[in-house]
Write a protein that holds these residues in place. Structure first.
Motif, PDB file in Angstrom:
ATOM      1  N   TYR B  46      10.439  39.094  80.473  1.00  0.00           N
ATOM      2  CA  TYR B  46       9.427  39.934  81.134  1.00  0.00           C
ATOM      3  C   TYR B  46       9.511  41.387  80.675  1.00  0.00           C
ATOM      4  O   TYR B  46       8.531  42.114  80.770  1.00  0.00           O
ATOM      5  N   ILE B  47      10.692  41.812  80.211  1.00  0.00           N
ATOM      6  CA  ILE B  47      10.796  43.165  79.644  1.00  0.00           C
ATOM      7  C   ILE B  47       9.978  43.205  78.362  1.00  0.00           C
ATOM      8  O   ILE B  47       9.153  44.091  78.155  1.00  0.00           O
ATOM      9  N   PHE B  48      10.175  42.203  77.528  1.00  0.00           N
ATOM     10  CA  PHE B  48       9.491  42.156  76.235  1.00  0.00           C
ATOM     11  C   PHE B  48       7.974  42.081  76.399  1.00  0.00           C
ATOM     12  O   PHE B  48       7.226  42.692  75.639  1.00  0.00           O
ATOM     13  N   MET B  49       7.538  41.333  77.411  1.00  0.00           N
ATOM     14  CA  MET B  49       6.099  41.159  77.595  1.00  0.00           C
ATOM     15  C   MET B  49       5.454  42.310  78.364  1.00  0.00           C
ATOM     16  O   MET B  49       4.236  42.350  78.521  1.00  0.00           O
ATOM     17  N   GLY B  50       6.288  43.223  78.876  1.00  0.00           N
ATOM     18  CA  GLY B  50       5.737  44.379  79.579  1.00  0.00           C
ATOM     19  C   GLY B  50       5.414  44.130  81.041  1.00  0.00           C
ATOM     20  O   GLY B  50       4.720  44.918  81.669  1.00  0.00           O
ATOM     21  N   HIS B  51       5.918  43.032  81.608  1.00  0.00           N
ATOM     22  CA  HIS B  51       5.712  42.800  83.043  1.00  0.00           C
ATOM     23  C   HIS B  51       6.624  43.703  83.859  1.00  0.00           C
ATOM     24  O   HIS B  51       6.297  44.096  84.971  1.00  0.00           O
ATOM     25  N   TYR B 134      12.965  43.299  68.931  1.00  0.00           N
ATOM     26  CA  TYR B 134      12.025  44.403  68.735  1.00  0.00           C
ATOM     27  C   TYR B 134      11.991  44.788  67.253  1.00  0.00           C
ATOM     28  O   TYR B 134      10.940  45.042  66.685  1.00  0.00           O
ATOM     29  N   CYS B 137      10.350  41.954  65.062  1.00  0.00           N
ATOM     30  CA  CYS B 137       8.909  41.741  65.231  1.00  0.00           C
ATOM     31  C   CYS B 137       8.064  42.748  64.462  1.00  0.00           C
ATOM     32  O   CYS B 137       6.851  42.602  64.376  1.00  0.00           O
ATOM     33  N   LYS B 138       8.718  43.784  63.906  1.00  0.00           N
ATOM     34  CA  LYS B 138       7.950  44.805  63.176  1.00  0.00           C
ATOM     35  C   LYS B 138       7.204  44.165  62.020  1.00  0.00           C
ATOM     36  O   LYS B 138       7.812  43.598  61.124  1.00  0.00           O
ATOM     37  N   ALA B 140       5.565  41.524  61.938  1.00  0.00           N
ATOM     38  CA  ALA B 140       5.559  40.060  61.940  1.00  0.00           C
ATOM     39  C   ALA B 140       4.218  39.522  62.410  1.00  0.00           C
ATOM     40  O   ALA B 140       3.585  40.095  63.301  1.00  0.00           O
ATOM     41  N   LYS B 141       3.780  38.422  61.780  1.00  0.00           N
ATOM     42  CA  LYS B 141       2.544  37.766  62.201  1.00  0.00           C
ATOM     43  C   LYS B 141       2.808  36.352  62.683  1.00  0.00           C
ATOM     44  O   LYS B 141       2.094  35.839  63.540  1.00  0.00           O
ATOM     45  N   SER B 161       2.454  36.853  73.394  1.00  0.00           N
ATOM     46  CA  SER B 161       1.907  38.022  74.104  1.00  0.00           C
ATOM     47  C   SER B 161       1.786  39.230  73.173  1.00  0.00           C
ATOM     48  O   SER B 161       1.099  40.181  73.482  1.00  0.00           O
ATOM     49  N   ARG B 162       2.486  39.195  72.051  1.00  0.00           N
ATOM     50  CA  ARG B 162       2.379  40.286  71.073  1.00  0.00           C
ATOM     51  C   ARG B 162       1.558  39.855  69.863  1.00  0.00           C
ATOM     52  O   ARG B 162       1.706  40.416  68.765  1.00  0.00           O
ATOM     53  N   ASN B 163       0.761  38.819  70.033  1.00  0.00           N
ATOM     54  CA  ASN B 163      -0.116  38.294  68.975  1.00  0.00           C
ATOM     55  C   ASN B 163       0.648  37.763  67.769  1.00  0.00           C
ATOM     56  O   ASN B 163       0.102  37.689  66.669  1.00  0.00           O
ATOM     57  N   ILE B 164       1.919  37.437  67.954  1.00  0.00           N
ATOM     58  CA  ILE B 164       2.672  36.821  66.857  1.00  0.00           C
ATOM     59  C   ILE B 164       2.620  35.311  67.091  1.00  0.00           C
ATOM     60  O   ILE B 164       2.989  34.834  68.166  1.00  0.00           O
TER      61      ILE B 164
END
Lengths: 466, 426
Positions: B46-51, B134, B137-138, B140-141, B161-164
């Protein structure tokens, strides 16, 4: 042996935080969203050019040119935006958005709202352009010209309705949220906007059926009561009867059966705005024990303040002003300024983007204080937890608009019995493990130890205050 | 008396709190190299997804530790000296203890795949992994996730959630079907595909390919298919983290070997949670439990043991667990094996929208397990049915009482019972 890379790890997760992770570009274009945002922007633009003096200001053409795009475009935008993902809890990016995470845009939004309230209460002449734009609607509804309060009521109602549709989309899998949101939209639109204006058209005193003393403190002040009594045709008497019945009978009875939520998150207009327009900011409420201590002092002080003011006003009016002289009316003026305008308005809504969406309800509202005391000591409402399923993730606490540390109870498997809980149900919605449930139990006695003796529990809590 | 606890995860914290309740005057030191304060490990996603922010994942306010006189030490333990009752530390020199609890949790499995140590290849277990993600993911697709378990699906949800775009490689015929029965497993397959995530079943990782700079550029599957990706998530389960104990005189197997009071072979040294392996006398296999709930319960009992309650023993009770696969909530009560035993009767109901399902398992006429998907059921009620060996009739009569869905939700119990009764009659 721990590897060297791990031993070197010395990140300060506390103060540095993790920030926003990188995001890939999305392949497909979001044409629909952009199109309807542009429509909304067109409406806003049409409003602004009228403020700047466009000749059609004050005509139906001008009004519709601004508000049709806004009122139609915003819900369609929300529809497309949420329809892009499957139904379910999607709080992705909430803490990366500048507006939703208390960043610069959040502060700007706060300053904008605060500015609006300052003009509304003390410098309405600065709002004259806006008042003129909504004038055709005011005349059609109430038969008279618009003033700043009509403008305010109109904006307020529009926000509740369009952001209510956002709630429908965001929580489309959750029937509790849909019904509850429909309820606040209905009460705001019908009972807090249309009916008060129609009453005006019928030459009756302006009256809101959904507000009672002590939130709408004037309704039990002697001045208002005598004004209503002396009003011809008798409707004023009914208003006094309605207000007093709600305050003294409906509040204790309904709160006993359903908790304070029947009012705070189903009927009340302040709650209605918080639950719709304010929803994007609910996570910003402070969850610390310190905030809880401040809250208990401030909300109960306001309750004492309004009660003392009301009693003094009546004592004064009964004795013809002999005992207190000017004191009680001075108190009334101060209450109106400090609590009615500053706290409920400027702080209550202006600080949404900074303190979360219910600063007034949590720290100030005397009605919430009364409902809360009944809820805590003598009500069937509780939030129950599901055995040992809690994994302490913190979504419930984070998304509690009242700043209750829900997790503190859930991880111990305890019921949540808190005076401040408005029963919005979002903690249960965001829980990824199905741990929380809002319930009206069979009695009030099985909620926590000592709740079968509400009076002594209450007295005990005062002894241990804060 | 000084108790040292290695690890500030849920096991270490549960033990510390229990010790403080039982022994108000003992000194307690909790050591972690990972974080200053205890946080909820399942909330990493949830930290990564911004919740939530990191600080929102801490179950206790910072002042809680001072208030309860539990000292926190941010350091890595590099060696346990059982002889002198001393811990060697990385930053500080050393720490003496009278009693010790090892609660070091587990580590992500790596199975010796070629290329598994390339940049961009990682597990997802702790804050170090989160921070690494983090970085990885820089730019990354696409990503490949190896292993279809609980962490795998969370990992995929995070990246999505980060479009990857994540692609699952699952060795089995169906998602997590070594735990979930066929129907439940297929519900998750459908959901993964519906949300646009890649799912390759009966596919294993053969090799992770280097882009020439020591960074991943793709993977090759056992079907010799090349999949482009910049991130590889290794989520093929976890193993007890026993590195520290292994180099000491403490006995280890798969985990640190302990009795039902979490005592190791060394006096005054205890181990609990993911890293502990409870010896089952006279049985072929010992007990290894590696979920949040057992970590919490084990920590509590270990705390009692450490505090000197001689007779305390760990009672695993009726098994339960829960998870969320993308938008689908899952709860399980009792032991439900992926394949029905001959002596078992399985009743399964699924809503036509594939979003709600229930399975009730009986053996010799009494209920032994309940799975629910997209429904919330009460832990205490289901547990009591299983413990009290209730009949199917009893369960049908009381099924509504077990429902824990929010108010105004559609209730399916009547449909469910009608279907089950019809099947039974047939």
């Amino acid at each position: 042996m721990i590897n060297a890379k791990t031993l070197d790890y010395s990140f300060d997760e506390e103060s540095e935080g993790f920030g926003e992770p990188p995001k890939a570009e999305k392949a497909e274009s979001r044409f629909g969203e952009k199109f309807f945002l542009a429509i909304v922007a067109f409406g806003v633009l049409a409003f602004v050019v009228q403020l700047l003096g466009a000749p059609f200001k004050g005509t139906w053409f001008g009004f519709l040119l601004a508000f049709i795009p806004i009122i139609i475009g915003t819900p369609i935008y929300f529809f497309i935006h949420y329809n892009d993902t499957e139904a379910g809890i999607k709080n992705d990016n909430v803490y990366f958005g500048s507006i939703s995470a208390g960043g610069i845009l959040g502060w700007l939004a706060g300053i904008f709202l605060i500015g609006f309230y300052v003009f509304l209460y003390w410098k309405p002449e600065y709002l004259s352009g806006g008042i003129e734009i909504v004038d055709p609607l005011a005349r059609a509804l109430s038969g008279g010209p618009a003033n700043q309060w009509f403008l305010y009521g109109f904006f307020y109602t529009v926000l509740v309705l369009v952001f209510g549709i956002r709630m429908f989309m965001k929580y489309r899998h959750n029937r509790y949220q849909i019904i509850r949101t429909s309820s606040v939209m209905f009460f705001q639109f019908g009972l807090a906007f249309v009916i008060p204006n129609l009453l005006k058209a019928l030459n009756q005193p302006e009256f809101y059926f959904t507000y009672f003393w002590p939130l709408k403190y004037e309704y039990l002040f002697p001045g208002t009561v005598s004004k209503f009594v002396s009003h011809p045709e008798g409707l004023g008497i009914f208003f006094i009867f309605w207000g007093a019945m709600m305050t003294f009978i409906a509040i204790p009875v309904l709160t006993y059966f359903y908790g304070k939520r029947w009012y705070c998150s189903w009927v009340c207009g302040c709650g209605g705005l918080a639950e719709t327009f304010g929803d994007p900011w609910r996570q910003l409420s402070d969850k610390s024990t310190k905030a809880w201590k401040i809250e208990r002092w401030s909300i109960h002080s306001v309750l004492v303040f309004v009660t003392v003011t009301t009693v003094l006003l009546w004592a004064n009016s009964a004795t013809g002003g002999q005992i207190f002289g000017e004191a009680s009316s001075t108190l009334k003026r101060w209450y109106g300024f400090v609590i009615g305008a500053m706290f409920a308005g400027v702080i209550g809504v202006g600080f949404y983007p900074i303190l979360g969406n219910r600063p007034w309800c949590r720290f100030g509202c005397p009605m919430a204080a009364i409902l809360g005391l009944i809820q805590k000591y003598y009500s069937r409402f509780r939030i129950t937890t599901n055995g040992g399923q809690c994994m302490s993730c913190g979504n419930c606490s984070t998304y509690c608009e009242m700043g209750i540390d829900v997790r503190k109870y859930a991880q111990k498997g305890e019921n949540i019995i808190r005076a401040s809980c408005v029963g919005c149900g979002v903690c249960a919605a965001v829980c990824p493990r199905g741990v929380l449930k809002l319930e009206n139990g069979k009695t009030h006695k099985d909620r926590y130890e000592g709740s079968d003796k509400p009076v002594s529990a209450f007295i005990d809590s005062i002894k241990h205050f804060p | 008396m000084h108790v040292a606890i290695i690890g500030n995860g849920v096991t270490g914290v549960s033990a510390a709190i229990r010790i403080r309740q039982l022994q108000p005057d003992w000194k307690i030191t909790m050591i972690s190299g990972e974080s200053d304060y205890h946080y909820s490990r399942p909330a990493l996603m949830y930290i990564f997804m911004g919740h939530m922010r990191y600080q929102d994942t801490k179950p206790y306010e910072n002042s809680f530790w001072e208030l309860n006189k539990i000292d926190l030490l941010r350091d890595w333990v590099t060696e346990i000296d059982t002889q002198n009752k001393q811990l060697k530390l990385h930053k500080n020199s050393s720490l003496n203890f009278d009693k010790l609890l090892i609660a070091t949790g587990s580590k992500s499995n790596k199975f010796g795949w070629p290329g598994q140590d390339l940049d961009g290849v990682q597990g997802l277990y702790d804050l170090m992994d989160l921070k690494l993600l983090y970085e990885n993911c820089k730019g990354a697709k696409n990503a490949v996730i190896v292993g279809g378990g609980l962490i795998g699906v969370e990992f995929a949800e995070m990246l999505h959630s980060r479009n990857i775009h994540p692609t699952f490689l699952v060795r089995e015929k169906s998602y997590w079907n070594n735990v979930l029965p066929k129907e439940e497993s297929e519900m998750v397959n459908k959901l993964i595909r519906k949300q646009g995530l890649g799912l390759k079943l009966e596919t294993e990782l053969k090799e992770i390919v280097d882009n020439g700079n020591g960074r991943v550029k793709g993977v090759i599957t056992d079907k010799d298919e090349f999949i482009d990706c910049e991130v590889v998530g290794l989520t093929a389960g976890v193993s007890p983290n026993i590195d520290l104990a292994k180099e000491s005189s403490i006995n280890t197997g798969k985990g640190i070997l302990v009795d039902w009071g979490f005592r190791t072979n060394e006096t005054d040294i205890f181990a609990a949670g993911d890293c502990a392996e409870i010896i089952k006398e006279g049985e072929e296999r010992n007990l290894l439990q590696q979920v949040w709930y057992t970590g919490k319960m084990q920590g509590k009992v270990a705390g009692e043991s450490i505090s000197g309650l001689e007779n305390t023993t760990y009672d695993p009770g009726i098994w339960y667990n829960s998870a969320k696969f993308l938008d689908l909530e899952y709860q399980t009560y009792g032991m439900i094996m992926p394949k029905a035993k001959d002596s078992e009767e399985h009743l399964f109901w699924e809503h036509e929208n594939n979003l709600h399902a229930i399975r009730i398992v009986t053996e010799n006429g009494s209920v032994t397990g309940i799975n629910v998907m997209g429904l919330r059921y009460k832990h205490k009620v289901c547990e009591s049915w299983i413990r009290e060996k209730r009949s199917l009739e009893y369960v049908f009569d009381n099924l509504k009482e077990a429902n824990f869905d929010p108010e105004f939700y559609t209730r399916f119990e009547e449909d469910i019972i009608r279907k089950f009764k019809k099947e039974q009659a047939a």
